[in-house]
Design a protein around this motif. Structure first.
Motif, short mmCIF file in Angstrom:
data_model
loop_
_atom_site.label_atom_id
_atom_site.label_comp_id
_atom_site.label_asym_id
_atom_site.label_seq_id
_atom_site.Cartn_x
_atom_site.Cartn_y
_atom_site.Cartn_z
N LYS A 139 39.32 37.37 53.40
CA LYS A 139 40.18 37.90 52.35
C LYS A 139 40.54 36.80 51.34
O LYS A 139 40.73 37.07 50.16
CB LYS A 139 41.47 38.45 52.96
N LEU A 140 40.67 35.58 51.84
CA LEU A 140 41.01 34.45 50.97
C LEU A 140 39.83 33.49 50.92
O LEU A 140 39.14 33.27 51.91
CB LEU A 140 42.23 33.70 51.50
N PRO A 164 50.84 32.97 41.59
CA PRO A 164 50.97 34.14 42.46
C PRO A 164 49.73 34.46 43.30
O PRO A 164 49.83 35.21 44.27
CB PRO A 164 51.27 35.28 41.48
N SER A 165 48.57 33.90 42.94
CA SER A 165 47.34 34.20 43.69
C SER A 165 46.80 33.01 44.46
O SER A 165 45.67 33.04 44.93
CB SER A 165 46.26 34.72 42.73
N LEU A 262 39.77 42.09 49.84
CA LEU A 262 38.88 41.44 48.88
C LEU A 262 38.07 42.47 48.13
O LEU A 262 37.45 43.35 48.70
CB LEU A 262 37.95 40.48 49.61
N SER A 263 38.09 42.37 46.82
CA SER A 263 37.32 43.29 45.99
C SER A 263 35.91 42.76 45.82
O SER A 263 35.69 41.57 45.68
CB SER A 263 37.98 43.43 44.62
N HIS A 270 43.03 40.42 39.71
CA HIS A 270 44.25 40.56 40.49
C HIS A 270 44.00 40.61 41.98
O HIS A 270 44.93 40.47 42.77
CB HIS A 270 45.00 41.82 40.05
N GLN A 271 42.74 40.80 42.41
CA GLN A 271 42.47 40.87 43.83
C GLN A 271 41.87 39.59 44.39
O GLN A 271 41.47 39.53 45.54
CB GLN A 271 41.53 42.05 44.12
N GLN A 272 41.79 38.54 43.59
CA GLN A 272 41.24 37.28 44.06
C GLN A 272 42.38 36.39 44.55
O GLN A 272 43.35 36.14 43.83
CB GLN A 272 40.49 36.56 42.94
N PHE A 273 42.28 35.92 45.79
CA PHE A 273 43.29 35.05 46.37
C PHE A 273 42.63 33.79 46.93
O PHE A 273 41.50 33.84 47.44
CB PHE A 273 44.07 35.75 47.49
#
Length: 504
Positions: A139-140, A164-165, A262-263, A270-273
């Motif tokens: 996910k990250l 924030p990410s 994860l996109s 906005h979905q990248q961490f």
């Protein structure tokens, strides 16, 4: 290289025999053109010392010893050739070393260790291998922050912690290196171990530590050997990536940063961490980049002469030696060793990774923070709006007693070019000379009179998304719940049809 092959042996170069030290030697395995289905290289042969007995054989990569075994395997054929040599009967060796963490294409060196402690090169194995495969879809992604001490790492880590990410430690000095814990675990526990160094009473006496699997080498020729050498490291890589994900996800939740799934759309910001950790140039960094092919890397540099001044000033402020200064007697030797090596290592990393990594100069971060951060966030495919950057800088700029103690100048601007007044002329000349190549490549003036040169624009290759997620326990639960819902919907439809038929 086919799908089942992990290592191709491109060449095996036999060293010229040292006739003063050896009667002879042979590398029986591997041979040029051989392949391996595991993440290990098995090497066998014999070596016979002349004036001094050969007691061990070592395998090295990039100057680091990967493994050592005693020379004690019976070789009757050799003893017939050298009947006058008493130790000829047991001059054979067999050793297995792991390639996880080594370059994808490189070489390992084989050398004999004699009883008089001298060493003799026997040969070089040139190989190409597959990267360590992991089925777990993270996910990250890691943000590998590669730099050296006193380069502005604390300030940039504080900035990253406010995005924030990006998930990072919230507390000074932001030295949370949990991924490196699991990467080291992966590197150690996936390695084969020399069975001769493993005592049968180990598990009855040692309860505080663990190492490479001691039974790996005892299963040669058995199907389980291939499982230990290939499937097990890949499954262990899944475990490590999953563990890193879980811990940082909990940390993020505590910081109000909720990690979404994860996109697969790489344009979706906005979905990248990321999780971010500081890295020094060491094997952990290389293995992490191998296990996470989508990782991003920031290489932070600073005028190496200013690094020297900052380290010396911080040592004085704290009252004890650190940053490598404790290992030498004077500042001259410090510059000739630690400062020189720091510059050389970061230059080597940048040249190797410049198509994938992003270069940041400390001076740009201080003098033009908005533009520098905007470029970083564009590279990371994150929100780089002026409002986001302003909020991050406002939060990160809040002073604390610990940050005050960390500084060695009254303002960040005063820390730029300080070498021209802090170092005496002879040390200025020495540090400029030993760091000259790196200073020039990173755009620094050798005299300090010119401004920084603009950094070259480098086009980054497109990074492919990770493969589809292999079912894990959590995914199986989700799949089961989805199937159950669909089944209930089908039952409801069948019931409706049945009722309609009965009414008709």
């Amino acid at each position: 290289m086919n799908k089942s092959t992990v290592i191709d042996f491109l060449n095996v170069t036999r060293a010229e025999i040292d006739k003063e030290a050896l009667w002879g030697f042979a590398i029986d395995h591997p041979k040029k053109g051989n392949q391996a289905k595991t993440y290990t290289i098995e090497i066998s042969g014999w070596v016979l010392g002349k004036k001094s007995k050969v007691v061990a054989v070592e395998v090295l990569s990039e100057g680091r010893v990967l493994g050592q075994v005693p020379v004690n395997i019976e070789r009757l054929g050799v003893s017939k050739l050298y009947p006058e040599v008493s130790w000829a009967k047991r001059c054979g060796f067999n050793i297995e070393v792991g390639v996880i963490g080594l370059p994808l294409q490189g070489e390992v060196r084989i050398r004999a260790v004699l009883e008089n402690r001298s060493t003799v090169l026997l040969g070089i194995i040139h190989y190409h291998r597959q990267p360590l495969h992991s089925n777990y879809q993270a996910k990250l992604q890691p943000l590998v922050f590669t730099s050296s001490g006193r380069s502005g790492t604390t300030w940039l880590m504080r900035i990253f912690s406010e995005h924030p990410s990006i998930i990072a430690s919230e507390f000074y000095p932001y030295e949370f290196r949990v991924s490196q814990y699991w990467i080291q675990m992966l590197n150690i526990l996936s390695q084969p171990r020399n069975p001769d160094k493993f005592q049968g009473t180990y598990f009855y006496q040692e309860f505080q530590s663990i190492g490479p699997n001691p039974y790996h080498g005892k299963l040669n020729g058995h199907a389980a050997h291939d499982w230990l050498g290939r499937d097990y490291p890949e499954q262990f890589a899944d475990f490590c990536r999953h563990s890193i994900d879980n811990l940082y996800e909990y940390m993020g939740r505590n910081q109000g940063k909720i990690v979404s799934e994860l996109s697969h759309n790489t344009d979706s910001q906005h979905q990248q961490f990321y999780f971010v950790e500081k890295f020094l140039p060491n094997p952990h960094r290389k293995l992490l980049l191998e296990v996470y092919p989508q990782a991003k890397e920031i290489v932070l540099v600073r005028d190496f002469r200013d690094i020297c001044c900052s380290a010396l000033a911080f040592n004085t402020k704290r009252g004890y030696m650190s940053f490598g200064r404790q290992r030498v007697d004077n500042d001259i030797d410090y510059i000739k060793t630690t400062i020189k090596n720091t510059a050389a290592n970061l230059l080597e990393i940048w040249r190797e990774r410049k198509e994938e990594a992003h270069l940041v100069r400390y001076e740009d971060l201080i003098l033009a923070p908005e533009q520098t951060l905007s470029d970083i966030f564009v590279y990371l495919n994150l929100d780089n709006s002026s409002s986001t950057i302003s909020k991050i800088l406002e939060k990160a700029s809040k002073d604390t007693p610990k940050l005050k103690r960390h500084r060695t100048t009254d303002s960040p601007e005063e820390s730029i070019g300080r070498w021209q007044k802090d170092l005496e002329p002879s040390l200025q000349a020495l540090s400029t000379e030993v760091c000259k190549e790196a200073l020039q490549e990173f755009g620094y003036s050798l005299t300090g009179e010119e401004k920084l040169s603009p950094l070259p624009k480098i086009t980054k290759p497109e990074v492919k998304s990770e493969p589809s997620l292999k079912p894990t326990n959590s995914n199986l639960v989700k799949s089961t719940e989805s199937a159950r819902n669909k089944l209930e919907q089908m039952k409801s439809k069948i019931q409706n049809i049945k009722e309609s038929l009965e009414k008709s």
